[in-house]
Motif scaffolding. Structure first.
Motif, short mmCIF file in Angstrom:
data_model
loop_
_atom_site.label_atom_id
_atom_site.label_comp_id
_atom_site.label_asym_id
_atom_site.label_seq_id
_atom_site.Cartn_x
_atom_site.Cartn_y
_atom_site.Cartn_z
N ARG A 33 0.84 -1.20 0.00
CA ARG A 33 0.00 0.00 0.00
C ARG A 33 0.88 1.26 0.00
NH1 ARG A 33 -5.44 -0.19 1.41
NH2 ARG A 33 -5.19 1.88 2.33
N MET A 34 1.97 1.21 0.76
CA MET A 34 2.90 2.36 0.78
C MET A 34 3.57 2.52 -0.58
SD MET A 34 4.77 1.90 4.44
CE MET A 34 3.85 1.49 5.90
N ALA A 35 3.98 1.38 -1.16
CA ALA A 35 4.71 1.42 -2.43
C ALA A 35 3.86 1.99 -3.57
CB ALA A 35 5.21 0.01 -2.78
N ILE A 36 2.54 1.73 -3.52
CA ILE A 36 1.69 2.23 -4.62
C ILE A 36 0.96 3.53 -4.25
CG2 ILE A 36 1.42 -0.04 -5.72
CD1 ILE A 36 -1.33 -0.27 -4.40
N GLY A 37 1.33 4.10 -3.10
CA GLY A 37 0.81 5.42 -2.74
C GLY A 37 -0.54 5.42 -2.06
N LEU A 38 -1.03 4.26 -1.61
CA LEU A 38 -2.32 4.22 -0.91
C LEU A 38 -2.18 4.56 0.58
CD1 LEU A 38 -4.21 1.12 -2.39
CD2 LEU A 38 -4.79 3.54 -2.62
N LYS A 56 10.32 1.92 9.02
CA LYS A 56 9.96 0.50 9.12
C LYS A 56 9.93 -0.22 7.77
CE LYS A 56 7.24 0.72 13.30
NZ LYS A 56 5.89 1.07 13.72
N ALA A 57 9.56 0.51 6.70
CA ALA A 57 9.30 -0.20 5.44
C ALA A 57 10.40 -0.07 4.39
CB ALA A 57 7.97 0.29 4.86
N ASP A 58 11.36 0.85 4.62
CA ASP A 58 12.44 0.98 3.63
C ASP A 58 13.54 -0.03 3.98
OD1 ASP A 58 14.22 1.76 1.71
OD2 ASP A 58 14.92 3.53 2.82
N LEU A 59 13.32 -1.26 3.60
CA LEU A 59 14.24 -2.34 4.01
C LEU A 59 15.61 -2.25 3.36
CD1 LEU A 59 11.59 -3.51 5.19
CD2 LEU A 59 12.62 -5.74 4.80
N ILE A 103 13.36 5.35 -0.14
CA ILE A 103 11.96 5.30 -0.61
C ILE A 103 11.37 3.91 -0.34
CG2 ILE A 103 12.05 7.08 -2.44
CD1 ILE A 103 12.51 4.71 -4.44
N VAL A 104 10.04 3.87 -0.27
CA VAL A 104 9.36 2.58 -0.12
C VAL A 104 8.78 2.23 -1.49
CG1 VAL A 104 7.51 1.32 1.02
CG2 VAL A 104 8.83 3.02 2.31
N ASP A 105 9.34 1.22 -2.11
CA ASP A 105 8.82 0.81 -3.42
C ASP A 105 8.75 -0.72 -3.51
OD1 ASP A 105 11.41 0.00 -3.82
OD2 ASP A 105 11.88 1.51 -5.35
N ILE A 106 8.55 -1.21 -4.71
CA ILE A 106 8.31 -2.63 -4.90
C ILE A 106 9.48 -3.51 -4.44
CG2 ILE A 106 9.08 -2.79 -7.33
CD1 ILE A 106 5.82 -4.36 -5.95
N ILE A 131 9.06 -6.78 -2.05
CA ILE A 131 9.60 -8.12 -2.35
C ILE A 131 10.48 -8.63 -1.20
CG2 ILE A 131 11.20 -9.36 -3.91
CD1 ILE A 131 10.01 -7.53 -6.18
N LEU A 132 11.25 -7.72 -0.60
CA LEU A 132 12.10 -8.13 0.53
C LEU A 132 11.24 -8.63 1.69
CD1 LEU A 132 14.86 -5.37 0.53
CD2 LEU A 132 15.22 -7.81 0.19
N ILE A 133 10.15 -7.89 2.00
CA ILE A 133 9.29 -8.30 3.11
C ILE A 133 8.59 -9.63 2.77
CG2 ILE A 133 7.27 -7.70 4.53
CD1 ILE A 133 8.13 -4.87 4.54
N LEU A 134 8.20 -9.75 1.52
CA LEU A 134 7.56 -11.00 1.08
C LEU A 134 8.52 -12.18 1.28
CD1 LEU A 134 5.14 -12.39 -0.31
CD2 LEU A 134 6.24 -11.92 -2.50
#
Ligand SMILES: [Ca+2]
Ligand SMILES: [Ca+2]
Length: 197
Positions: free
Chosen positions: A160-165, A172-175, A180-183, A187-190
């Protein structure tokens, strides 16, 4: 006389060889916000040392819940806003090497990495020597919703963050730490959530 001198010289040599009382810290690999972690400090004491103080600076707002296998109850001090726990071990016949194990409550608001700092002081070394070993406690990488596990809910939040929702949460999300938080982060979290990382 000569014999006595040789004895004295060898005694000095001996104390130079083992001239420091040191501590080594062991931390768990990661923590869970709202959970409890166990920290261990092994203290190697120089022969003949009669008093040892172990000082440990904890991340602010982190509170020791329990101490085990310690010489005496921890004393809590404050120094410039830092919470410091200290333990004293004394034995007029010489302190033997010992270890301290304590547990800390991790605040539920905790996120990211935390540093630990501590030192071991003796009469001969009042400035103390820094505790070596582990000094960084890492957050549960990829656990965006702070529930202690990395699973599909975290993947969806990151997506949701990666697609701007949703508003991106860089901490927490910029692994991959590229700002930036993107795809790539999704994929890393997945990969973490299915045990591939
Ligand atoms: Ca989670
Ligand atoms: Ca990124």
């Amino acid at each position: 006389m000569m014999k006595k001198l040789i004895f004295l010289v060898s005694l000095i040599g001996f104390s130079f060889c083992f001239s420091e009382t040191t501590g080594t810290r062991t931390l768990p690999a990661t923590y869970t916000p709202g959970g409890i972690i166990t920290v261990r400090i092994n203290v190697s004491v120089d022969p003949g040392v009669t008093g040892v103080i172990v000082k440990e600076y904890l991340p602010s707002d982190w509170i020791v819940s329990e101490t085990m296998s310690v010489p005496a109850p921890a004393k809590l001090e404050f120094e410039g806003g830092n919470r410091i726990y200290s333990w004293l071990k004394f034995d007029s016949g010489g302190v033997s090497s010992f270890s301290i194990t304590y547990k800390i409550y991790v605040p539920s608001s905790a996120s990211g990495d935390y540093s630990f700092y501590g030192s071991v002081l003796t009469l001969g070394n009042p400035d103390g020597s820094e505790i070596s070993g582990d000094n960084i406690l890492r957050g549960n990488i990829g656990d965006i919703n702070n529930d202690g596990v990395v699973d599909i809910s975290d993947v969806i939040l990151c997506l949701r963050m990666a697609i701007g929702l949703s508003e991106p949460d860089i901490a927490k999300a910029d692994l991959n730490n590229d700002g930036i938080v993107d795809i790539s982060d999704v994929i890393l979290i997945l990969r973490i959530s299915i045990g591939l990382l």
